[in-house]
Write a protein that holds these residues in place. Structure first.
Motif, PDB file in Angstrom:
ATOM      1  N   CYS A   1       4.931   4.986  -8.509  1.00 55.37           N
ATOM      2  CA  CYS A   1       5.124   3.816  -7.657  1.00 55.37           C
ATOM      3  C   CYS A   1       4.842   2.573  -8.493  1.00 55.37           C
TER       4      CYS A   1
ATOM      5  N   ASN B   1       5.907  -4.505  -3.079  1.00 55.63           N
ATOM      6  CA  ASN B   1       6.904  -3.438  -3.168  1.00 55.63           C
ATOM      7  C   ASN B   1       7.804  -3.500  -1.931  1.00 55.63           C
TER       8      ASN B   1
ATOM      9  N   THR C   1      -0.527  -0.831  -9.622  1.00 56.48           N
ATOM     10  CA  THR C   1      -1.618  -1.173  -8.717  1.00 56.48           C
ATOM     11  C   THR C   1      -2.280  -2.448  -9.208  1.00 56.48           C
TER      12      THR C   1
ATOM     13  N   CYS D   1       9.110   4.485  -4.575  1.00 62.06           N
ATOM     14  CA  CYS D   1       8.122   5.549  -4.686  1.00 62.06           C
ATOM     15  C   CYS D   1       8.870   6.854  -4.914  1.00 62.06           C
TER      16      CYS D   1
ATOM     17  N   LYS E   1       0.834  -1.205   0.000  1.00 60.00           N
ATOM     18  CA  LYS E   1       0.000   0.000   0.000  1.00 60.00           C
ATOM     19  C   LYS E   1       0.866   1.252   0.000  1.00 60.00           C
TER      20      LYS E   1
ATOM     21  N   THR F   1      -0.972  -1.536  -4.091  1.00 60.34           N
ATOM     22  CA  THR F   1       0.064  -1.752  -5.099  1.00 60.34           C
ATOM     23  C   THR F   1       0.424  -3.231  -5.177  1.00 60.34           C
ATOM     24  N   THR F   2       1.190  -3.569  -6.183  1.00 60.03           N
ATOM     25  CA  THR F   2       1.780  -4.901  -6.226  1.00 60.03           C
ATOM     26  C   THR F   2       2.837  -4.964  -5.122  1.00 60.03           C
TER      27      THR F   2
END
Length: 140
Positions: free
Chosen positions: A136, A118, A139, A123, A98, A115-116
């Motif tokens: 980023c 990360n 998503t 970011c 997120k 998000t995927t």
């Protein structure tokens, strides 16, 4: 003039680049910082502790004004913070899945982005005066 901040196992440091010089060092009595992010050349920092105990966890962001020795805000999250980015109008907290976007003016959450994965907290925020852009991982 450029400057940058650094997190260590014992403290936070701020350096100027021309000439290269340590401008600030703040020792953290309970260990160092996982993340230190500075708002441009100001005394405002986004700080995430190393997580050595329950009081100093990696899921808590502190926004701190070092010049005024003032706590601006504390923010807790359900998972560890991977990155923090600061701009004049916003601050962003990247978790593994997120991205939380807050208004600096109100300290309120204004966007929550799924998000995927990360794990590195990738970011980036633009610093253009007229527009705000955040980049980023994708998503889902």
């Amino acid at each position: 003039h450029s400057c940058f901040s650094a997190a260590t196992t014992n403290d936070l440091r701020m350096f100027s680049c021309k000439p290269f010089k340590e401008e600030l060092r703040r020792v953290h009595k309970d260990g160092g910082f996982q993340i230190v992010e500075m708002l441009f050349r100001t005394s405002i920092f986004g700080l995430v502790d190393q997580g050595s105990d329950k009081q100093h966890q990696q899921n808590k962001l502190t926004i701190w004004d070092d010049l005024r020795n003032l706590l601006i805000g504390d923010f807790s999250f359900k998972s560890n913070i991977r990155a923090v980015k600061l701009s004049k109008d916003y601050f962003v907290v990247a978790l593994e899945h997120k991205i939380h976007v807050y208004s600096f003016k109100t300290l309120k959450l204004i966007h929550l982005i799924d998000t995927t994965s990360n794990p590195k907290g990738l970011c980036c925020l633009s610093h253009h005066a007229d527009t705000s852009v955040m980049a980023c991982p994708g998503t889902h």
